[in-house]
Motif scaffolding. Sequence first.
Motif, PDB file in Angstrom:
ATOM      1  N   PRO A   7      -0.572  -7.142 -11.309  1.00  0.00           N
ATOM      2  CA  PRO A   7       0.838  -6.804 -11.496  1.00  0.00           C
ATOM      3  C   PRO A   7       1.282  -5.706 -10.537  1.00  0.00           C
ATOM      4  O   PRO A   7       0.480  -4.936 -10.015  1.00  0.00           O
ATOM      5  CB  PRO A   7       0.893  -6.330 -12.956  1.00  0.00           C
ATOM      6  CG  PRO A   7      -0.314  -6.918 -13.606  1.00  0.00           C
ATOM      7  CD  PRO A   7      -1.348  -6.996 -12.546  1.00  0.00           C
ATOM      8  N   LEU A   8       2.596  -5.631 -10.341  1.00  0.00           N
ATOM      9  CA  LEU A   8       3.166  -4.601  -9.482  1.00  0.00           C
ATOM     10  C   LEU A   8       3.540  -3.377 -10.318  1.00  0.00           C
ATOM     11  O   LEU A   8       3.140  -3.250 -11.472  1.00  0.00           O
ATOM     12  CB  LEU A   8       4.347  -5.194  -8.718  1.00  0.00           C
ATOM     13  CG  LEU A   8       3.920  -6.302  -7.727  1.00  0.00           C
ATOM     14  CD1 LEU A   8       5.093  -7.168  -7.351  1.00  0.00           C
ATOM     15  CD2 LEU A   8       3.289  -5.684  -6.496  1.00  0.00           C
ATOM     16  N   VAL A 157       5.634 -11.266  -9.814  1.00  0.00           N
ATOM     17  CA  VAL A 157       4.789 -12.121  -8.981  1.00  0.00           C
ATOM     18  C   VAL A 157       4.930 -11.669  -7.531  1.00  0.00           C
ATOM     19  O   VAL A 157       6.037 -11.572  -7.001  1.00  0.00           O
ATOM     20  CB  VAL A 157       5.200 -13.607  -9.108  1.00  0.00           C
ATOM     21  CG1 VAL A 157       4.355 -14.469  -8.177  1.00  0.00           C
ATOM     22  CG2 VAL A 157       5.048 -14.088 -10.547  1.00  0.00           C
ATOM     23  N   ALA A 158       3.804 -11.396  -6.898  1.00  0.00           N
ATOM     24  CA  ALA A 158       3.840 -10.973  -5.495  1.00  0.00           C
ATOM     25  C   ALA A 158       4.266 -12.138  -4.615  1.00  0.00           C
ATOM     26  O   ALA A 158       3.803 -13.268  -4.769  1.00  0.00           O
ATOM     27  CB  ALA A 158       2.464 -10.468  -5.063  1.00  0.00           C
ATOM     28  N   SER A 159       5.176 -11.859  -3.691  1.00  0.00           N
ATOM     29  CA  SER A 159       5.686 -12.890  -2.801  1.00  0.00           C
ATOM     30  C   SER A 159       6.092 -12.247  -1.481  1.00  0.00           C
ATOM     31  O   SER A 159       5.942 -11.046  -1.282  1.00  0.00           O
ATOM     32  CB  SER A 159       6.893 -13.597  -3.437  1.00  0.00           C
ATOM     33  OG  SER A 159       8.018 -12.727  -3.441  1.00  0.00           O
ATOM     34  N   GLN A 186       1.318  -4.983  -2.388  1.00  0.00           N
ATOM     35  CA  GLN A 186       0.177  -5.254  -3.258  1.00  0.00           C
ATOM     36  C   GLN A 186      -1.129  -5.291  -2.474  1.00  0.00           C
ATOM     37  O   GLN A 186      -2.143  -4.723  -2.896  1.00  0.00           O
ATOM     38  CB  GLN A 186       0.379  -6.587  -3.983  1.00  0.00           C
ATOM     39  CG  GLN A 186      -0.706  -6.905  -4.999  1.00  0.00           C
ATOM     40  CD  GLN A 186      -0.534  -8.292  -5.563  1.00  0.00           C
ATOM     41  OE1 GLN A 186      -0.900  -9.272  -4.927  1.00  0.00           O
ATOM     42  NE2 GLN A 186       0.041  -8.383  -6.757  1.00  0.00           N
ATOM     43  N   PHE A 187      -1.110  -5.930  -1.304  1.00  0.00           N
ATOM     44  CA  PHE A 187      -2.335  -6.005  -0.492  1.00  0.00           C
ATOM     45  C   PHE A 187      -2.791  -4.605  -0.091  1.00  0.00           C
ATOM     46  O   PHE A 187      -3.972  -4.258  -0.240  1.00  0.00           O
ATOM     47  CB  PHE A 187      -2.096  -6.854   0.754  1.00  0.00           C
ATOM     48  CG  PHE A 187      -3.295  -6.897   1.667  1.00  0.00           C
ATOM     49  CD1 PHE A 187      -4.318  -7.804   1.442  1.00  0.00           C
ATOM     50  CD2 PHE A 187      -3.410  -6.009   2.724  1.00  0.00           C
ATOM     51  CE1 PHE A 187      -5.442  -7.824   2.259  1.00  0.00           C
ATOM     52  CE2 PHE A 187      -4.527  -6.028   3.546  1.00  0.00           C
ATOM     53  CZ  PHE A 187      -5.543  -6.946   3.317  1.00  0.00           C
ATOM     54  N   ASN A 188      -1.876  -3.792   0.421  1.00  0.00           N
ATOM     55  CA  ASN A 188      -2.241  -2.448   0.875  1.00  0.00           C
ATOM     56  C   ASN A 188      -2.731  -1.584  -0.282  1.00  0.00           C
ATOM     57  O   ASN A 188      -3.648  -0.763  -0.112  1.00  0.00           O
ATOM     58  CB  ASN A 188      -1.056  -1.791   1.574  1.00  0.00           C
ATOM     59  CG  ASN A 188      -0.667  -2.503   2.858  1.00  0.00           C
ATOM     60  OD1 ASN A 188      -1.494  -3.149   3.494  1.00  0.00           O
ATOM     61  ND2 ASN A 188       0.604  -2.411   3.238  1.00  0.00           N
ATOM     62  N   ALA A 189      -2.139  -1.764  -1.475  1.00  0.00           N
ATOM     63  CA  ALA A 189      -2.585  -1.000  -2.646  1.00  0.00           C
ATOM     64  C   ALA A 189      -3.983  -1.425  -3.068  1.00  0.00           C
ATOM     65  O   ALA A 189      -4.803  -0.590  -3.482  1.00  0.00           O
ATOM     66  CB  ALA A 189      -1.596  -1.182  -3.796  1.00  0.00           C
ATOM     67  N   ARG A 190      -4.286  -2.701  -2.967  1.00  0.00           N
ATOM     68  CA  ARG A 190      -5.625  -3.164  -3.347  1.00  0.00           C
ATOM     69  C   ARG A 190      -6.678  -2.586  -2.406  1.00  0.00           C
ATOM     70  O   ARG A 190      -7.785  -2.258  -2.840  1.00  0.00           O
ATOM     71  CB  ARG A 190      -5.657  -4.693  -3.347  1.00  0.00           C
ATOM     72  CG  ARG A 190      -4.826  -5.305  -4.455  1.00  0.00           C
ATOM     73  CD  ARG A 190      -4.739  -6.797  -4.360  1.00  0.00           C
ATOM     74  NE  ARG A 190      -5.953  -7.468  -4.812  1.00  0.00           N
ATOM     75  CZ  ARG A 190      -6.070  -8.785  -4.915  1.00  0.00           C
ATOM     76  NH1 ARG A 190      -5.044  -9.574  -4.581  1.00  0.00           N
ATOM     77  NH2 ARG A 190      -7.191  -9.316  -5.340  1.00  0.00           N
ATOM     78  N   VAL A 191      -6.334  -2.444  -1.128  1.00  0.00           N
ATOM     79  CA  VAL A 191      -7.270  -1.829  -0.180  1.00  0.00           C
ATOM     80  C   VAL A 191      -7.593  -0.405  -0.617  1.00  0.00           C
ATOM     81  O   VAL A 191      -8.756   0.007  -0.672  1.00  0.00           O
ATOM     82  CB  VAL A 191      -6.691  -1.846   1.253  1.00  0.00           C
ATOM     83  CG1 VAL A 191      -7.583  -1.047   2.198  1.00  0.00           C
ATOM     84  CG2 VAL A 191      -6.546  -3.276   1.757  1.00  0.00           C
ATOM     85  N   MET A 225      -3.367   0.622 -10.608  1.00  0.00           N
ATOM     86  CA  MET A 225      -4.373  -0.450 -10.684  1.00  0.00           C
ATOM     87  C   MET A 225      -5.662   0.064 -11.315  1.00  0.00           C
ATOM     88  O   MET A 225      -6.352  -0.664 -12.020  1.00  0.00           O
ATOM     89  CB  MET A 225      -4.656  -0.988  -9.282  1.00  0.00           C
ATOM     90  CG  MET A 225      -3.578  -1.878  -8.703  1.00  0.00           C
ATOM     91  SD  MET A 225      -4.008  -2.389  -7.003  1.00  0.00           S
ATOM     92  CE  MET A 225      -2.689  -3.563  -6.661  1.00  0.00           C
ATOM     93  N   ARG A 226      -5.972   1.332 -11.050  1.00  0.00           N
ATOM     94  CA  ARG A 226      -7.207   1.920 -11.567  1.00  0.00           C
ATOM     95  C   ARG A 226      -6.974   2.750 -12.834  1.00  0.00           C
ATOM     96  O   ARG A 226      -7.899   3.364 -13.351  1.00  0.00           O
ATOM     97  CB  ARG A 226      -7.848   2.795 -10.495  1.00  0.00           C
ATOM     98  CG  ARG A 226      -8.252   2.058  -9.242  1.00  0.00           C
ATOM     99  CD  ARG A 226      -8.989   2.965  -8.262  1.00  0.00           C
ATOM    100  NE  ARG A 226     -10.138   3.590  -8.871  1.00  0.00           N
ATOM    101  CZ  ARG A 226     -10.213   4.893  -9.194  1.00  0.00           C
ATOM    102  NH1 ARG A 226      -9.185   5.705  -8.964  1.00  0.00           N
ATOM    103  NH2 ARG A 226     -11.301   5.389  -9.736  1.00  0.00           N
ATOM    104  N   LYS A 227      -5.743   2.739 -13.317  1.00  0.00           N
ATOM    105  CA  LYS A 227      -5.375   3.548 -14.491  1.00  0.00           C
ATOM    106  C   LYS A 227      -5.753   5.017 -14.301  1.00  0.00           C
ATOM    107  O   LYS A 227      -6.188   5.709 -15.231  1.00  0.00           O
ATOM    108  CB  LYS A 227      -6.005   2.982 -15.762  1.00  0.00           C
ATOM    109  CG  LYS A 227      -5.502   1.593 -16.138  1.00  0.00           C
ATOM    110  CD  LYS A 227      -6.125   1.119 -17.430  1.00  0.00           C
ATOM    111  CE  LYS A 227      -5.445  -0.152 -17.940  1.00  0.00           C
ATOM    112  NZ  LYS A 227      -5.500  -1.264 -16.982  1.00  0.00           N
ATOM    113  N   ALA A 228      -5.598   5.509 -13.072  1.00  0.00           N
ATOM    114  CA  ALA A 228      -5.941   6.886 -12.744  1.00  0.00           C
ATOM    115  C   ALA A 228      -4.740   7.788 -12.992  1.00  0.00           C
ATOM    116  O   ALA A 228      -3.618   7.453 -12.591  1.00  0.00           O
ATOM    117  CB  ALA A 228      -6.385   6.993 -11.292  1.00  0.00           C
ATOM    118  N   PRO A 229      -4.929   8.945 -13.609  1.00  0.00           N
ATOM    119  CA  PRO A 229      -3.796   9.861 -13.831  1.00  0.00           C
ATOM    120  C   PRO A 229      -3.382  10.542 -12.528  1.00  0.00           C
ATOM    121  O   PRO A 229      -4.211  10.803 -11.648  1.00  0.00           O
ATOM    122  CB  PRO A 229      -4.371  10.887 -14.819  1.00  0.00           C
ATOM    123  CG  PRO A 229      -5.849  10.870 -14.573  1.00  0.00           C
ATOM    124  CD  PRO A 229      -6.187   9.456 -14.181  1.00  0.00           C
TER     125      PRO A 229
END
Length: 521
Positions: A7-8, A157-159, A186-191, A225-229
């Motif tokens: 999710p975004l 939805v990522a598009s 989304q791609f850059n955040a996953r990196v 994405m990592r639920k990090a504070p």
Amino acid sequence: MPRRGPPLIFDKLLSLPSDAEPWIVDHQPIAVTAEDEKVRPGDVADAAARGATALRSHGIEPGRRCIVWLESPTDIIVAYAAITALDAVPILMSPTLSGPVVASMVENVSGITAVISTDARLAESEKTFPDIGTFIDWRDIAAELPDHKRISRPREVASDAAYVVVHTSGTTGTPKLAECSSASIQFNARVQAVIHWLSRLDGHLALAISPVHGRTVVGILAALMRKAPLLLLEDDSPDNVDRMLKRHRPTYLETHPNTFRAWQHLAPGGAFRSIRFFGAGFDVIHPDTVSALLKGSDHRFAVCVEVYGQNETGPVAIRSHLKGTQKPLRALRRLRRAKLLRGHPAGPRFPFCRVRIVDDSGRPVPSGTPGRMVVNTPGVFSGYINRPDLTSKNYPDKRWWDTGDWGTKSRTGRITLIDRQVDKVSGAISGIGIEDILLEKFPEFLELVVLEKNGTLQPVLSLRPGATFRRKAWESASRRLATMAEPVIIPDSEFPRTVTGKIKREQLKKSLAEQRLSTSV
């Protein structure tokens, strides 16, 4: 076709557990309440969900563009989460920009139907954007939140559709508006999330970066994405940073390289004791700054990571500096000074990113040969909405983006940055390389920039408070590197900077030519 994935930002906020660790802030947001410098993530999510409904009642519609011109990082996060929940597109503007600059940025941009701001900036917006019909006071939206229901919508939805518009630093003129798709964000955040996962990061992630920069949007999503504070700093003054870091002790700290340099004197006092991971992007970070940061950490395996990339490209290359390796590397650098004069090492390219070094006609050059750096990466942006001509020029076939940087690539894919193409100095010498060497030699310099003026290298520098210029040492050190003019010493405040701390070199050259700087010796 839309591509499903994690999710975004809006959905990620709503998916945080009710007992999620509080975020820490150094400011009092408008949309949520901070108590003892803490904000509950659930309150941020609730404000975004209710804010979306409130903004819809004020005319924000799917597909339309909306300027967000707010002050605090927390409010900006709530606003762009709410706007994207409506499938509208936020245009994020730095609070440091003046009204005339913002007006020039959006002058030829279509589809803007509203401005969200508050206080004096809202009044200025009404004068600056007379053709925009809707002006929304963020304080009114915050007051209305209890009266609105939380928005209900399908999962994001990522598009390749527009998701957010951020702006460039503006080092060469008016900042450009860079439109990014949800797929690229989304791609850059996953990196970034993968890098943090591999580093086994826990604890608070402290961010003191421009809240409207693409890096910040990516960084917020990566943390979610990592639920990090998060620890969000609005005030990046050394005194405030020293207080916040000592009180809350985060494990991750990211800011602009020039800001790290302004903070490095805090290291001996213990400000960075808890930091295990220093993140630096936007610009090169000089070796002496890296050494000071890592020396200030109590962690045995503390690391400072440089990620080379741009709003337009996402991450391109990565270089890691591990604590304990600075002394031997410093000795090695002295032995390899000639190589250092050829540029700043940016590390190997990411496996998913293709990098070419080409000549002025676009033909690839041999390994180790300087040239224009062009990249092909999944995280590339969609284009400049206020400068489509530059999009066409720098991204002609929608495959290879011209970064505007001048550099080299080794046979193994390691990148070296020489200079910006517009800032190249004569010959094979790199202005950045000279700066790296001299800043390591003179830690009392707060800033040093090497320009070319009428065919001569012109150093311009500022000194840390209380420091004096060591003329004999300078003459000895500089003579070994290149023939340079007498250095111009100015107050640090007179360096023209962008919102990310970069030096506006063309503007600095102009000020020098017009003798508008307060020089000293």
